[in-house]
Design a protein around this motif. Structure first.
Motif, mmCIF file in Angstrom:
data_model
loop_
_atom_site.group_PDB
_atom_site.id
_atom_site.type_symbol
_atom_site.label_atom_id
_atom_site.label_comp_id
_atom_site.label_asym_id
_atom_site.label_seq_id
_atom_site.Cartn_x
_atom_site.Cartn_y
_atom_site.Cartn_z
ATOM 1 N N GLU A 82 0.808 -1.228 0.000
ATOM 2 C CA GLU A 82 0.000 0.000 0.000
ATOM 3 C C GLU A 82 0.839 1.275 0.000
ATOM 4 O O GLU A 82 0.283 2.369 -0.114
ATOM 5 N N LEU A 83 2.166 1.151 0.120
ATOM 6 C CA LEU A 83 3.012 2.325 0.273
ATOM 7 C C LEU A 83 3.078 3.228 -0.964
ATOM 8 O O LEU A 83 3.041 4.462 -0.820
ATOM 9 N N PRO A 84 3.185 2.703 -2.190
ATOM 10 C CA PRO A 84 3.312 3.595 -3.357
ATOM 11 C C PRO A 84 2.197 4.629 -3.480
ATOM 12 O O PRO A 84 2.501 5.823 -3.653
ATOM 13 N N PRO A 85 0.905 4.246 -3.383
ATOM 14 C CA PRO A 85 -0.119 5.299 -3.483
ATOM 15 C C PRO A 85 -0.076 6.285 -2.324
ATOM 16 O O PRO A 85 -0.370 7.481 -2.505
ATOM 17 N N LEU A 86 0.302 5.827 -1.123
ATOM 18 C CA LEU A 86 0.402 6.730 0.016
ATOM 19 C C LEU A 86 1.521 7.743 -0.200
ATOM 20 O O LEU A 86 1.340 8.952 0.016
ATOM 21 N N GLU A 87 2.691 7.261 -0.630
ATOM 22 C CA GLU A 87 3.805 8.169 -0.871
ATOM 23 C C GLU A 87 3.494 9.148 -1.993
ATOM 24 O O GLU A 87 3.877 10.316 -1.937
ATOM 25 N N GLN A 88 2.794 8.675 -3.022
ATOM 26 C CA GLN A 88 2.422 9.563 -4.119
ATOM 27 C C GLN A 88 1.465 10.653 -3.640
ATOM 28 O O GLN A 88 1.585 11.818 -4.018
ATOM 29 N N ALA A 89 0.517 10.275 -2.788
ATOM 30 C CA ALA A 89 -0.449 11.247 -2.279
ATOM 31 C C ALA A 89 0.236 12.319 -1.433
ATOM 32 O O ALA A 89 -0.174 13.486 -1.434
ATOM 33 N N LEU A 90 1.297 11.949 -0.721
ATOM 34 C CA LEU A 90 1.960 12.873 0.211
ATOM 35 C C LEU A 90 3.210 13.525 -0.372
ATOM 36 O O LEU A 90 3.908 14.264 0.327
ATOM 37 N N ALA A 91 3.504 13.273 -1.643
ATOM 38 C CA ALA A 91 4.800 13.603 -2.240
ATOM 39 C C ALA A 91 5.226 15.047 -2.035
ATOM 40 O O ALA A 91 6.404 15.324 -1.792
ATOM 41 N N VAL A 92 4.308 16.014 -2.153
ATOM 42 C CA VAL A 92 4.700 17.431 -2.089
ATOM 43 C C VAL A 92 4.198 18.103 -0.812
ATOM 44 O O VAL A 92 4.158 19.327 -0.731
ATOM 45 N N THR A 93 3.836 17.322 0.191
ATOM 46 C CA THR A 93 3.289 17.895 1.428
ATOM 47 C C THR A 93 4.328 18.029 2.535
ATOM 48 O O THR A 93 4.037 18.601 3.584
ATOM 49 N N GLY A 94 5.517 17.459 2.328
ATOM 50 C CA GLY A 94 6.523 17.483 3.381
ATOM 51 C C GLY A 94 6.244 16.498 4.497
ATOM 52 O O GLY A 94 6.825 16.609 5.586
ATOM 53 N N THR A 95 5.372 15.545 4.245
ATOM 54 C CA THR A 95 4.957 14.576 5.273
ATOM 55 C C THR A 95 5.784 13.304 5.191
ATOM 56 O O THR A 95 6.008 12.779 4.100
ATOM 57 N N ARG A 96 6.203 12.818 6.321
ATOM 58 C CA ARG A 96 6.938 11.551 6.386
ATOM 59 C C ARG A 96 5.990 10.435 6.804
ATOM 60 O O ARG A 96 5.071 10.644 7.595
ATOM 61 N N VAL A 97 6.252 9.265 6.299
ATOM 62 C CA VAL A 97 5.471 8.071 6.628
ATOM 63 C C VAL A 97 6.307 7.191 7.529
ATOM 64 O O VAL A 97 7.460 6.881 7.221
ATOM 65 N N MET A 98 5.731 6.791 8.641
ATOM 66 C CA MET A 98 6.443 5.935 9.591
ATOM 67 C C MET A 98 5.568 4.742 9.957
ATOM 68 O O MET A 98 4.365 4.899 10.163
ATOM 69 N N LEU A 99 6.163 3.574 10.011
ATOM 70 C CA LEU A 99 5.485 2.374 10.503
ATOM 71 C C LEU A 99 6.262 1.854 11.694
ATOM 72 O O LEU A 99 7.486 1.706 11.633
ATOM 73 N N THR A 100 5.567 1.573 12.793
ATOM 74 C CA THR A 100 6.201 0.958 13.952
ATOM 75 C C THR A 100 5.515 -0.372 14.248
ATOM 76 O O THR A 100 4.432 -0.655 13.738
ATOM 77 N N ASP A 101 6.150 -1.168 15.089
ATOM 78 C CA ASP A 101 5.491 -2.374 15.564
ATOM 79 C C ASP A 101 4.528 -2.001 16.686
ATOM 80 O O ASP A 101 4.288 -0.820 16.963
ATOM 81 N N ASP A 102 3.953 -2.981 17.336
ATOM 82 C CA ASP A 102 2.966 -2.711 18.381
ATOM 83 C C ASP A 102 3.569 -2.058 19.615
ATOM 84 O O ASP A 102 2.849 -1.457 20.419
ATOM 85 N N LYS A 103 4.895 -2.158 19.782
ATOM 86 C CA LYS A 103 5.561 -1.544 20.940
ATOM 87 C C LYS A 103 6.089 -0.146 20.632
ATOM 88 O O LYS A 103 6.557 0.552 21.525
#
Length: 383
Positions: A82-103
């Motif tokens: 699911e990452l490619p469409p998310l990164e494309q949507a946020l490309a020019v917003t200056g937003t970073r995407v982070m995934l963590t585990d449950d902890k």
């Protein structure tokens, strides 16, 4: 009255600063100035860091990171899907995407180019390490939240705004946390629904990937919502027990979770009826026990991969091919396991198409490679 007027007239940043003064200097609970989730996190952070423990930006040990990545392999695969469409949507917003585990251990950050001290794979975002922050709150509570600027417990994080949402697995447990973050700026959009939608999409991908030997149902009140983040999903085990359901399914059915329910009790249709729907490539109408009418697609998910490609957007001529199949293809014995049913479905479909693998694969809505792998698996298992 002055405090009430100030609450409504000030900006969010001003309210957060006022809340900090009340909480940390005067010991007053700042209800109404910041969210209850932030207040509770401040209380937890105060207890955890009361002995002078400061902000910890050190990553976990390499061995712990490796073990966490191995444990979360299916979660990372779901993110990559699911990452490619998310990164494309946020490309020019200056937003970073982070995934963590449950902890709260960071498993992925994009874009990768960033200041090393801020966020990196292996960083511990839990409240124990970093005080109040959005992923830390989700790890502690399991609930989506946003944390802006001075709502963070430590001063060093006041430049950040973040919005995080939970991702759950087939057992209903917290599997990971999706977080959107900006630094030294405001979000240029409402981040809460965006992170919630993509967390749901990743969760739906994860639920299906973790479903082995399950009948996966997708349903909604309109077929237009199938294969979208708004679809209801449910996994049914070979004995007819509902193994899991996503949040949308729980809402449509009016149940908080699967519990120990049989699918006939929950939906009003037995396993045999649902198995017959698994050969249909187009949505079928279904009436739930509540009387609500939904459109349903049923997918046979096995350890050999049959059913993982049952998608009307990619199947070729599924409708016409399935329309010519004999009635025996869509029949199933009530006591048959899902695996036995899939093996019988393959055999009868191949027989109907004279052994032509390409035609049989089209009729089943899967690729030829998947069908060949399943046939090899069946021989290995002596089906």
């Amino acid at each position: 009255m002055d405090a009430l007027q100030q609450c409504f007239s000030s900006t969010g940043a001003e309210r957060a600063l006022q809340a900090r003064r009340q909480f940390f200097e005067a010991g007053i609970r700042p209800s109404g100035l910041v969210s209850e989730a932030v207040i509770q996190s401040w209380l937890r952070s105060q207890r955890q860091h009361c002995h002078g423990r400061g902000l910890s930006l050190a990553p976990v040990s390499p061995s712990r990171l490796h073990a966490t990545q191995e444990r979360c392999r299916s979660l990372l695969l779901a993110l990559q899907h699911e990452l490619p469409p998310l990164e494309q949507a946020l490309a020019v917003t200056g937003t970073r995407v982070m995934l963590t585990d449950d902890k709260g251990i960071v498993l992925h950050v994009s874009p990768a180019a960033m200041r090393p001290r801020d966020e990196r794979v292996g960083l511990n975002m839990s409240e124990q390490a970093m005080g109040t922050n959005a992923p830390g709150i989700v790890a502690a509570t399991g609930q989506a939240c946003t944390v802006t600027n001075s709502e963070h417990y430590f001063d060093e994080l006041h430049a950040f705004r973040c919005a995080a949402a939970p991702i759950r697995d087939v057992h209903g447990r917290l599997a990971g946390i999706l977080n959107l973050m900006v630094e030294e700026q405001h979000f240029s959009f409402d981040a809460s629904p965006v992170v919630g939608m993509y967390a749901t999409t990743i969760e739906n991908t994860l639920l299906q990937a973790q479903s082995h030997e399950h009948l996966v149902l997708r349903f909604q009140v309109t077929p237009a919502l199938l294969h979208t983040p708004l679809q209801a999903l449910m996994g049914v085990a070979a004995d007819g027990r509902v193994a899991w359901m996503n949040g949308t399914a729980a809402q449509l059915i009016g149940r908080p979770g699967p519990g120990t329910c049989n699918v006939q009790e929950l939906l009003g249709h037995d396993l045999s009826h649902l198995l017959r729907l698994s050969s249909q490539s187009v949505p079928s109408p279904l009436r739930l026990t509540s009387g609500l009418g939904v459109w349903t697609q049923v997918q046979l998910q096995t350890s050999h991969g049959l059913g993982t490609h049952l998608d009307t957007s990619t199947a070729e001529d599924d409708t016409s091919a399935l329309a010519t199949q004999p009635a025996a293809v869509t029949e199933a014995q009530p006591q048959a396991t899902l695996r036995e049913h899939s093996a019988q479905l393959i055999k009868e479909t191949l027989d109907h198409h004279g052994g032509n693998v390409s035609q049989a694969a089209r009729a089943l809505g899967i690729s030829r490679g998947t069908l060949y792998r399943r046939l090899r698996g069946d021989r290995d298992d002596h089906f």
